[in-house]
Structure formats: C-alpha cells, structure tokens
Scaffold this motif. Structure first.
Motif, PDB file in Angstrom:
ATOM      1  N   GLU A   1      34.523 -13.189  19.148  1.00 50.29           N
ATOM      2  CA  GLU A   1      35.918 -12.727  19.690  1.00 50.29           C
ATOM      3  C   GLU A   1      36.225 -11.227  19.510  1.00 50.29           C
ATOM      4  OE1 GLU A   1      37.742 -17.308  18.961  1.00 50.29           O
ATOM      5  OE2 GLU A   1      38.499 -15.457  17.834  1.00 50.29           O
ATOM      6  N   LEU A   2      35.870 -10.953  18.196  1.00 49.32           N
ATOM      7  CA  LEU A   2      36.268  -9.477  17.971  1.00 49.32           C
ATOM      8  C   LEU A   2      35.308  -8.539  18.701  1.00 49.32           C
ATOM      9  CD1 LEU A   2      36.392  -9.679  13.880  1.00 49.32           C
ATOM     10  CD2 LEU A   2      38.404  -9.501  15.611  1.00 49.32           C
ATOM     11  N   GLU A   3      34.041  -8.725  18.911  1.00 38.96           N
ATOM     12  CA  GLU A   3      33.209  -8.149  19.767  1.00 38.96           C
ATOM     13  C   GLU A   3      33.686  -7.982  21.169  1.00 38.96           C
ATOM     14  OE1 GLU A   3      28.709  -8.556  17.596  1.00 38.96           O
ATOM     15  OE2 GLU A   3      29.473  -9.710  18.953  1.00 38.96           O
ATOM     16  N   ASP A   4      34.348  -9.081  21.550  1.00 38.10           N
ATOM     17  CA  ASP A   4      34.915  -9.176  22.985  1.00 38.10           C
ATOM     18  C   ASP A   4      36.047  -8.116  23.195  1.00 38.10           C
ATOM     19  OD1 ASP A   4      33.121 -10.888  24.231  1.00 38.10           O
ATOM     20  OD2 ASP A   4      34.467 -12.413  23.990  1.00 38.10           O
ATOM     21  N   LYS A   5      36.827  -7.957  22.044  1.00 30.57           N
ATOM     22  CA  LYS A   5      37.610  -6.893  21.712  1.00 30.57           C
ATOM     23  C   LYS A   5      37.325  -5.564  21.628  1.00 30.57           C
ATOM     24  CE  LYS A   5      41.160 -10.338  20.781  1.00 30.57           C
ATOM     25  NZ  LYS A   5      41.451 -10.888  19.349  1.00 30.57           N
ATOM     26  N   GLY A   6      36.012  -5.405  21.579  1.00 29.07           N
ATOM     27  CA  GLY A   6      35.632  -3.988  21.263  1.00 29.07           C
ATOM     28  C   GLY A   6      35.041  -3.732  19.856  1.00 29.07           C
ATOM     29  N   ALA A   7      35.148  -4.636  18.968  1.00 28.05           N
ATOM     30  CA  ALA A   7      34.571  -4.226  17.541  1.00 28.05           C
ATOM     31  C   ALA A   7      32.970  -3.996  17.607  1.00 28.05           C
ATOM     32  CB  ALA A   7      35.015  -5.606  16.892  1.00 28.05           C
ATOM     33  N   ILE A   8      32.832  -3.474  16.706  1.00 32.50           N
ATOM     34  CA  ILE A   8      31.371  -3.174  16.389  1.00 32.50           C
ATOM     35  C   ILE A   8      31.084  -3.578  15.061  1.00 32.50           C
ATOM     36  CG2 ILE A   8      30.805  -1.378  17.976  1.00 32.50           C
ATOM     37  CD1 ILE A   8      31.039   0.797  16.052  1.00 32.50           C
TER      38      ILE A   8
ATOM     39  N   GLN B   1      28.066  -3.659  11.877  1.00 31.04           N
ATOM     40  CA  GLN B   1      26.894  -2.731  11.261  1.00 31.04           C
ATOM     41  C   GLN B   1      25.886  -3.532  10.431  1.00 31.04           C
ATOM     42  OE1 GLN B   1      27.920   0.751   9.013  1.00 31.04           O
ATOM     43  NE2 GLN B   1      29.071   1.469  10.696  1.00 31.04           N
ATOM     44  N   THR B   2      26.337  -4.722  10.337  1.00 34.50           N
ATOM     45  CA  THR B   2      25.454  -5.888   9.444  1.00 34.50           C
ATOM     46  C   THR B   2      25.517  -7.088  10.244  1.00 34.50           C
ATOM     47  OG1 THR B   2      27.233  -6.975   8.101  1.00 34.50           O
ATOM     48  CG2 THR B   2      26.609  -4.899   7.438  1.00 34.50           C
ATOM     49  N   SER B   3      24.723  -7.999   9.764  1.00 34.97           N
ATOM     50  CA  SER B   3      24.890  -9.268  10.284  1.00 34.97           C
ATOM     51  C   SER B   3      25.264 -10.484   9.303  1.00 34.97           C
ATOM     52  CB  SER B   3      23.432  -9.729  10.722  1.00 34.97           C
ATOM     53  OG  SER B   3      22.586  -9.572   9.771  1.00 34.97           O
ATOM     54  N   THR B   4      26.268  -9.826   8.701  1.00 32.00           N
ATOM     55  CA  THR B   4      26.737 -11.025   7.447  1.00 32.00           C
ATOM     56  C   THR B   4      28.293 -11.185   8.072  1.00 32.00           C
ATOM     57  OG1 THR B   4      27.909  -8.898   6.345  1.00 32.00           O
ATOM     58  CG2 THR B   4      25.357  -9.476   5.627  1.00 32.00           C
ATOM     59  N   ASP B   5      28.526 -12.504   7.413  1.00 31.78           N
ATOM     60  CA  ASP B   5      29.851 -12.962   7.637  1.00 31.78           C
ATOM     61  C   ASP B   5      30.929 -12.161   6.812  1.00 31.78           C
ATOM     62  OD1 ASP B   5      28.947 -14.136   5.363  1.00 31.78           O
ATOM     63  OD2 ASP B   5      29.425 -16.237   6.143  1.00 31.78           O
ATOM     64  N   SER B   6      30.499 -11.649   5.689  1.00 29.19           N
ATOM     65  CA  SER B   6      31.483 -10.627   4.926  1.00 29.19           C
ATOM     66  C   SER B   6      31.973  -9.646   5.920  1.00 29.19           C
ATOM     67  CB  SER B   6      30.392 -10.151   3.895  1.00 29.19           C
ATOM     68  OG  SER B   6      29.622 -10.939   3.218  1.00 29.19           O
ATOM     69  N   GLU B   7      31.109  -9.263   6.717  1.00 26.83           N
ATOM     70  CA  GLU B   7      31.649  -7.885   7.471  1.00 26.83           C
ATOM     71  C   GLU B   7      32.719  -8.494   8.413  1.00 26.83           C
ATOM     72  OE1 GLU B   7      28.853  -5.813   9.842  1.00 26.83           O
ATOM     73  OE2 GLU B   7      30.547  -4.053  10.050  1.00 26.83           O
ATOM     74  N   VAL B   8      32.755  -9.801   8.822  1.00 27.89           N
ATOM     75  CA  VAL B   8      33.663 -10.419   9.590  1.00 27.89           C
ATOM     76  C   VAL B   8      35.084 -10.463   9.047  1.00 27.89           C
ATOM     77  CG1 VAL B   8      34.250 -12.429  10.724  1.00 27.89           C
ATOM     78  CG2 VAL B   8      32.041 -11.872  11.128  1.00 27.89           C
ATOM     79  N   ILE B   9      34.647 -10.594   7.617  1.00 32.00           N
ATOM     80  CA  ILE B   9      36.098 -10.794   6.862  1.00 32.00           C
ATOM     81  C   ILE B   9      36.591  -9.254   6.718  1.00 32.00           C
ATOM     82  CG2 ILE B   9      37.173 -11.225   4.353  1.00 32.00           C
ATOM     83  CD1 ILE B   9      34.721 -13.079   3.979  1.00 32.00           C
ATOM     84  N   ALA B  10      35.933  -8.198   6.439  1.00 30.32           N
ATOM     85  CA  ALA B  10      36.203  -6.989   6.453  1.00 30.32           C
ATOM     86  C   ALA B  10      37.040  -6.622   7.766  1.00 30.32           C
ATOM     87  CB  ALA B  10      35.089  -6.105   6.211  1.00 30.32           C
ATOM     88  N   ASN B  11      36.340  -6.907   8.759  1.00 31.14           N
ATOM     89  CA  ASN B  11      36.941  -6.737   9.877  1.00 31.14           C
ATOM     90  C   ASN B  11      38.471  -7.229  10.256  1.00 31.14           C
ATOM     91  OD1 ASN B  11      36.874  -6.037  13.007  1.00 31.14           O
ATOM     92  ND2 ASN B  11      34.961  -5.587  12.503  1.00 31.14           N
ATOM     93  N   LEU B  12      38.545  -8.433   9.891  1.00 31.66           N
ATOM     94  CA  LEU B  12      39.815  -9.033  10.047  1.00 31.66           C
ATOM     95  C   LEU B  12      41.007  -8.496   9.046  1.00 31.66           C
ATOM     96  CD1 LEU B  12      38.913 -12.871   9.848  1.00 31.66           C
ATOM     97  CD2 LEU B  12      39.934 -11.563  11.931  1.00 31.66           C
ATOM     98  N   ILE B  13      40.126  -8.250   7.828  1.00 30.11           N
ATOM     99  CA  ILE B  13      41.320  -7.161   7.036  1.00 30.11           C
ATOM    100  C   ILE B  13      41.753  -5.852   7.634  1.00 30.11           C
ATOM    101  CG2 ILE B  13      41.293  -5.926   4.838  1.00 30.11           C
ATOM    102  CD1 ILE B  13      39.564  -8.000   3.555  1.00 30.11           C
TER     103      ILE B  13
END
Ligand code: AMP
Length: 482
Positions: free
Chosen positions: A135-142, A144-156
C-alpha cells in the motif's frame, strides 16, 4: 505419499536458525559510557541473534550509529565504541534466515522524518507487513531494506506528518501494525520501549544509578549491574527522558499471549520473563516429562546446552542419576568453516562428542528441548549408539512442533517439520531411538511457574494463534525480520 526422511543435511539450528532478536536501550543520567553499556547489554543478548548487530546513539538529539554483520565483539572494537558518543542509545542483535545477510537489513534502522532523526530496533514479526508495504509503495514510498521494521519506520514517518505528538504518532502506528513486536526507539533524547498488545515478545525495564535501561531479557541487566524493575506490559509504551519515565497503557486491550518457545528454548535460563524464571520452567518441564513418560534406565543425559536443565529436572524426579555423556566444543561458534562433504557426515561431531567411558553398556535417557526437523536427534542417537549405549530413550521437554511460527521464532513451513509429517512411532524409528516421548501441551503450560495463567501463545504446537494469520503467510512473507 510421504517423502522419505533425509538426515543427510548438516542443518543445525543452533548455527542456521535463530530468529528471535535481542533489543537493548539506555537513557544515561549518570557518567556511564553509554556505548559501552549498550555493548555489554548486547553481549548478554547474543544468544537471541548472531547474524548482525548494531548500536544507535543520540548526543544532544543528534543520532549516529554503527552496525555490521557478525557477533557483537566482531562488529565493535574499543575504537568504534569510543567514537559512539551520547547519552541515549539503543542496540540490536539479529538473526534472520530468509534474504541472507545484508548490511542494509542490520538494525537499528536510523531514519529521518518530519520530526527529526529517529532510530528503531525490533524483535518480532509483523503479519501484515507485506500488505502495508504494498500500500505504501503504491503511494510512492521507497524502501531500502526488506525488513518489516522499515515498514514500522515508514508508518511512523507518515503519522509524523499529521501530528507532532510522539505518543500519538506511535499509537497510530500501533493501530495499523499486527503481529509480534518488542521495539526500542530513539527519538532525539527520548528512549521509547513498546511491547505489542499481545505481549508476544519479551521486553523489560531496569535501572542502574539514575539511568533507565530496557532489554529483551533481564540477564542483560545483571551483566551491567542494573536492577530489574518490571516487564513492560502488553501494549504498553514507555517514554524515558531526563531520568523520568512515562507509561502509556494500552488502549488495545488484547489477552496476553507470550511465546512459550522462549521458555522452552530461546531465552537464557538466567532470565525471568513475566514473573517466571526460564530455568525453573525448564526444570519443571523435565520433572513433568519424567512423570508423564517414565522409563527404566541407568543414566539421564541432556543435549548440550538446550536439553541440560530439563534433563536435571527429569533426573531429580525419576531418581535416575544425571550424567555427562556428550561433550560440547565450546569454541565452535557461528563462524566455523563449513565442512567438506566427507566431514559433513560427522557435522554434529564437530560440535559434540560422546564420552564412551560414561556411555558404554548403559541404558541412556537423552533429553532435548525440542525436535524440529529431527536432524539433531538422529545424529545424537547415532553417536550414543556408536559409543556403546545399550538402549537410547529420547525424551523431549516440549510437545511435537506441528505448525509454523509467524511471530518471530524461525519454525518455518510445515514440510520441514518432522512431527507435522510423521507419527511419533515413525519419528522414533527414523531417529533410531528405543523409545520416544514428548511433553504434553497440558504439562507444558504448567511449566512457567509464577507467570499469569493462560497467557501463552502455543501456536507451533496447537495451531492456535492469538490472531488470524493471513493466508499468504509462509509463501510470500516479507523477509522475516527477527
Ligand atoms: P532439529 O534437528 O531440526 O530437530 O533441531 C532441534 C534442535 O534445534 C534442538 O536441539 C533445539 O534446541 C534446537 N532448536 C529448536 N528450535 C529451534 C529454532 N527455531 N531455532 C534454532 N534452534 C532450534
């Protein structure tokens, strides 16, 4: 038709699979060396992950860090620690099997968002990370890692766009992420600790001098001379700054479901989690195993190191003497050179060797904490028989592992789980044991003495997970973080 059992592989979980990570944090109000305390905290949590580690540190709100592939003493030298200046720090030890080792995936993650710089370290596994990520990638997010921790960072980061209050940002993030997480976060000068609403992974609070510390397990507090204060509650957020602590209790209100496998295998025996000593649980598991599955024998032996405490419990309960029959090479670590094909056949022998003097002519009860693929048990029994054991009775201080774990323990797909594919009698035959028995789920749940009743996730044994696991998991799961 069932696949034939193959014990030829050198898979040894202690080396290859160790998915739960360790996290540590300190808000230093004294004149301690922040980086060095974090280093020793991580050292004590090395058993929770040996692939990579890292420290992020804040000096007057400015965050820097160092991380790399390897064990804590391999990644950090005195020189590197000296460079890491500041008074608030977080650290991480990581092991992940999928995606291989890559520096990008090492933690803590340091990122910049509207509110400034932040660092985050995560133990656990989200079950909706891939969905959020798409969902985030669809909105243009990039990413750098393949971890779910980065998903948390992105949401923050995204939640930080809408409001500037840190607690609100974190609460909004917690509303979206599902799964297991124990997080330590560095936000300017604030140290944050968060435990998921089910309390699946451990996180506790300690104090040294006027300084607060957070760690996955309280064995890390003993090492640095800190006193254990309490476990972080499921769903709780703690904010630590300037020697004071603010606790925001959960509005999510889920039943506590701590991972029982931490008691069986992952946590260190000198830790206590949610009121229960890991050592006592393992001792109790051995005792209950002796009551449930007695057998006549001359000696009880534990598989070093994971089966030793339960073996002592079994011996005390049964009255059969405990003995040492397997000697572990203490210097074989994560980095030992992969053996040639010829040596491969003896791969368990590199780590363990049999004491013929103790074994010859005896009826042995060998105890291990779990059977996952069955490889270890087969090789150990072979070793005992080659050393002259008259009979080998295998006892396992946990129930058969029948299901994968989606929450941070690397028990992967069903096809690799021997008990999910074969009956106990078939397993007994294939590992060449004279008898084989596992602890029942009912008894297992009695082992964490002092913990609240009914507060455990037993998904890997019962298939009953605390939350609904999306269908696709296990197939296209994002790289499991840890
Ligand atoms: P296996 O050969 O697959 O049956 O492995 C069982 C051994 O690995 C036992 O001695 C356990 O102590 C250890 N073990 C069990 N589960 C795990 C896990 N998820 N990660 C690492 N080691 C494990």
């Amino acid at each position: 038709m069932k696949k034939p059992l193959d014990f030829g592989s050198t898979v040894n979980h202690e080396d290859e699979i160790h998915e739960a990570c360790g996290v540590f944090g300190i808000s230093n109000m004294d004149d301690f060396d922040t980086a060095q305390i974090t280093y020793f905290g991580l050292y004590a949590l090395q058993h929770r992950g040996q692939e990579s580690c890292g420290i992020a540190i804040s000096k007057n709100g400015e965050i820097t860090g160092h991380k790399g592939i390897g064990l804590v003493p391999e990644v950090f030298s005195e020189k590197i620690l000296d460079r890491l200046e500041g008074n608030v720090a977080i650290g991480h030890t990581r092991y992940s099997t999928t995606g291989g080792s890559s520096v990008e995936n090492c933690q803590p993650l340091i990122f910049t968002y509207k509110g400034g710089k932040m660092a985050l370290a995560h133990n656990g596994n989200l079950i909706n990370a891939s969905k959020i990520r798409y969902e985030l990638e669809d909105k243009g997010a990039i990413f750098q890692t393949s971890t779910d921790s980065e998903v948390i960072a992105n949401l923050i980061s995204r939640n930080g766009l809408k409001c500037s209050d840190l607690v609100e940002v974190l609460t909004k993030t917690m509303e979206v992420i599902e799964g297991a997480y124990a997080l330590v976060i560095l936000a300017k000068n604030t140290l944050v600790g968060i435990r998921d609403p089910w309390g699946m992974r451990p996180l506790c609070l300690g104090k040294i001098g006027n300084s607060y510390v957070l760690a996955s397990e309280n064995c890390a507090f003993d090492v640095i001379g800190a006193e254990f204060i309490r476990d972080i509650d499921p769903g709780e957020i703690v904010l630590i700054e300037g020697g004071s602590i603010t606790s925001i209790k959960s509005k999510f209100n889920k039943p506590h479901r701590f991972c029982i496998f931490e008691h069986i295998y992952f946590a260190r025996p000198d830790s206590s989690i949610d009121g229960a000593s890991i050592y006592r649980s393992r001792l109790e598991a051995g005792k209950l195993l002796a009551i449930e599955s007695p057998v006549e024998a001359d000696m009880v032996v534990g598989v070093p190191d994971s089966g030793i405490t339960a073996a002592i419990g079994y011996s005390r309960q049964s009255g059969i003497p405990y003995g040492e029959a397997l000697i572990k090479n203490r210097y074989v670590g994560r980095t030992f050179i992969q053996p040639t094909q010829q040596l491969r056949e003896r791969s368990v022998g590199i780590k363990l060797n049999a004491l013929r003097e103790e074994i010859e002519g005896k009826r042995i009860i060998i105890i291990d904490d779990s059977i996952v693929r069955g490889t270890t048990s087969y090789k150990i029994i072979q070793m005992l028989k080659n050393a002259g054991a008259k009979e080998v009775h295998m006892r396992i201080s946990s129930p058969p592992v029948l299901n994968p774990c989606y929450f941070g323990i690397d028990i992967s797909s069903k096809e690799h789980l021997i008990a999910a594919n074969y009956s106990i009698e078939e397993i007994r035959k294939s590992i060449n044991a004279d008898t084989l028995a596992f602890l029942s789920v009912e008894s297992l749940l009695k082992t964490p003495i002092g913990a609240p009743v009914n507060c455990f996730c037993t998904g890997c044994f019962t298939g009953e997970y605390p939350m609904k696991v999306p269908m696709h998991l296990g197939k296209d799961i994002l790289e499991k973080n840890c």
